[in-house]
Motif scaffolding. Sequence first.
Motif, PDB file in Angstrom:
ATOM      1  N   PRO A 273      -6.430   7.358   0.048  1.00 47.65           N
ATOM      2  CA  PRO A 273      -7.316   8.183  -0.737  1.00 47.65           C
ATOM      3  C   PRO A 273      -6.866   8.186  -2.018  1.00 47.65           C
ATOM      4  O   PRO A 273      -7.979   8.597  -2.917  1.00 47.65           O
ATOM      5  CB  PRO A 273      -7.573   9.440   0.298  1.00 47.65           C
ATOM      6  CG  PRO A 273      -7.337   9.426   1.173  1.00 47.65           C
ATOM      7  CD  PRO A 273      -5.950   7.646   1.481  1.00 47.65           C
ATOM      8  N   GLU A 274      -5.241   9.160  -2.221  1.00 49.69           N
ATOM      9  CA  GLU A 274      -5.482   8.896  -3.695  1.00 49.69           C
ATOM     10  C   GLU A 274      -5.172   7.278  -4.459  1.00 49.69           C
ATOM     11  O   GLU A 274      -5.334   7.648  -5.341  1.00 49.69           O
ATOM     12  CB  GLU A 274      -3.636   9.030  -4.000  1.00 49.69           C
ATOM     13  CG  GLU A 274      -2.450   8.256  -2.582  1.00 49.69           C
ATOM     14  CD  GLU A 274      -2.671   7.766  -1.191  1.00 49.69           C
ATOM     15  OE1 GLU A 274      -3.677   8.696  -0.456  1.00 49.69           O
ATOM     16  OE2 GLU A 274      -1.789   7.750  -1.294  1.00 49.69           O
TER      17      GLU A 274
ATOM     18  N   ARG B  64       0.828  -1.112  -0.269  1.00 53.59           N
ATOM     19  CA  ARG B  64       0.628  -0.010  -0.437  1.00 53.59           C
ATOM     20  C   ARG B  64       1.593   1.286   0.039  1.00 53.59           C
ATOM     21  O   ARG B  64       0.510   2.397  -0.203  1.00 53.59           O
ATOM     22  CB  ARG B  64      -0.863  -0.360   1.062  1.00 53.59           C
ATOM     23  CG  ARG B  64      -1.280   1.150   1.357  1.00 53.59           C
ATOM     24  CD  ARG B  64      -2.697   0.613   2.438  1.00 53.59           C
ATOM     25  NE  ARG B  64      -2.126   0.271   3.988  1.00 53.59           N
ATOM     26  CZ  ARG B  64      -2.462   0.039   4.660  1.00 53.59           C
ATOM     27  NH1 ARG B  64      -4.195   0.098   4.900  1.00 53.59           N
ATOM     28  NH2 ARG B  64      -1.929   0.128   6.064  1.00 53.59           N
ATOM     29  N   GLU B  65       2.041   1.173   0.494  1.00 51.34           N
ATOM     30  CA  GLU B  65       3.153   2.654   0.312  1.00 51.34           C
ATOM     31  C   GLU B  65       3.824   2.881  -0.466  1.00 51.34           C
ATOM     32  O   GLU B  65       4.446   3.726  -0.739  1.00 51.34           O
ATOM     33  CB  GLU B  65       3.791   2.559   1.407  1.00 51.34           C
ATOM     34  CG  GLU B  65       3.382   2.249   3.095  1.00 51.34           C
ATOM     35  CD  GLU B  65       1.862   3.121   3.667  1.00 51.34           C
ATOM     36  OE1 GLU B  65       2.480   4.349   2.988  1.00 51.34           O
ATOM     37  OE2 GLU B  65       1.159   2.799   3.544  1.00 51.34           O
TER      38      GLU B  65
ATOM     39  N   ARG C 261     -16.604   7.255  -4.308  1.00 53.88           N
ATOM     40  CA  ARG C 261     -14.958   6.184  -3.924  1.00 53.88           C
ATOM     41  C   ARG C 261     -14.124   5.467  -4.892  1.00 53.88           C
ATOM     42  O   ARG C 261     -13.683   4.924  -5.155  1.00 53.88           O
ATOM     43  CB  ARG C 261     -15.055   5.082  -2.732  1.00 53.88           C
ATOM     44  CG  ARG C 261     -14.073   4.798  -2.438  1.00 53.88           C
ATOM     45  CD  ARG C 261     -13.261   5.960  -2.139  1.00 53.88           C
ATOM     46  NE  ARG C 261     -11.510   5.305  -1.599  1.00 53.88           N
ATOM     47  CZ  ARG C 261     -10.593   5.631  -1.959  1.00 53.88           C
ATOM     48  NH1 ARG C 261     -10.440   5.530  -3.393  1.00 53.88           N
ATOM     49  NH2 ARG C 261      -9.112   4.689  -2.139  1.00 53.88           N
ATOM     50  N   GLY C 262     -15.330   5.058  -6.081  1.00 52.91           N
ATOM     51  CA  GLY C 262     -15.023   4.211  -7.274  1.00 52.91           C
ATOM     52  C   GLY C 262     -16.317   4.122  -8.213  1.00 52.91           C
ATOM     53  O   GLY C 262     -16.801   4.088  -8.015  1.00 52.91           O
ATOM     54  N   THR C 263     -15.741   2.931  -9.060  1.00 53.44           N
ATOM     55  CA  THR C 263     -16.280   2.870 -11.109  1.00 53.44           C
ATOM     56  C   THR C 263     -16.391   1.266 -10.497  1.00 53.44           C
ATOM     57  O   THR C 263     -15.587   0.325  -9.976  1.00 53.44           O
ATOM     58  CB  THR C 263     -15.405   3.349 -11.496  1.00 53.44           C
ATOM     59  OG1 THR C 263     -14.089   3.032 -11.777  1.00 53.44           O
ATOM     60  CG2 THR C 263     -15.121   5.188 -11.405  1.00 53.44           C
ATOM     61  N   VAL C 264     -17.450   0.905 -11.128  1.00 52.55           N
ATOM     62  CA  VAL C 264     -17.987  -0.444 -10.880  1.00 52.55           C
ATOM     63  C   VAL C 264     -18.217  -0.359 -12.809  1.00 52.55           C
ATOM     64  O   VAL C 264     -19.259   0.515 -13.028  1.00 52.55           O
ATOM     65  CB  VAL C 264     -18.727  -0.793 -10.365  1.00 52.55           C
ATOM     66  CG1 VAL C 264     -19.688   0.064 -10.307  1.00 52.55           C
ATOM     67  CG2 VAL C 264     -19.499  -2.064 -10.573  1.00 52.55           C
TER      68      VAL C 264
END
Length: 195
Positions: free
Chosen positions: A132-133, A101-102, A165-168
């Motif tokens: 968030p990014e 993640r980092e 938050r996102g696309t689907v």
Amino acid sequence: MSRFPQAQFLISAAAPAQFPADRGAEVAFVGRSNAGKSSAINALTQRQGLARTSKTPGRTRLLNFFDLGSDRRIVDLPGYGYASAPEHERLAWKPMTNVLRERRSLRGLFVIVDSRRGVTDGDEGLLDWAAPEHHIHVLLSKADKLNRSDAGKVLRESKAALGERGTVQLFSAHARTGIEEAQAVLEAWLAERGD
Ligand code: GDP
């Protein structure tokens, strides 16, 4: 023509020290076991059998990196790294996924969700895991198993659950639907420059 003609298996990493150099761009693929993640990776890279490695017994605790050429990678996270996995498995998994993640290269997550289930509250842990990014794109897999009306319903409900938050999208590796749409998302993220 393949969008990722150079796709090839890179490494199964058992520890962060084995991760490829944090250069370029990568996208992580996550999903519950049996959601259709390997089939999705194979369909998107147009390389049958590419993601088979993650199925090899004894390798399910490894992070599998695939090279797409030009310092672009897919990272395959085995299914049980999911929020609903038993506590001891999640604990073992944490150090590796924390390092992942980092990484500066990580652009986002492709989340593979069986379309007969859709995005539910149980997926929140995973969405929280992403920073968030990070982009989030959900593939509602095995869409060939749904009729048009049920497919429309799960798409609407999953969109509502994800919000901003996102696309689907609907996806089927078997019926080969939604592949170009998903490839375009993947390609666009991988083309984004790091900070
Ligand atoms: P993974 O465990 O998430 O990597 O899932 P797999 O890609 O191995 O797929 C799990 C099962 O779902 C297999 O039996 C696949 O044949 C099946 N499957 C995967 N994609 C599709 C699809 O698009 N349609 C249908 N009907 N079945 C699929």
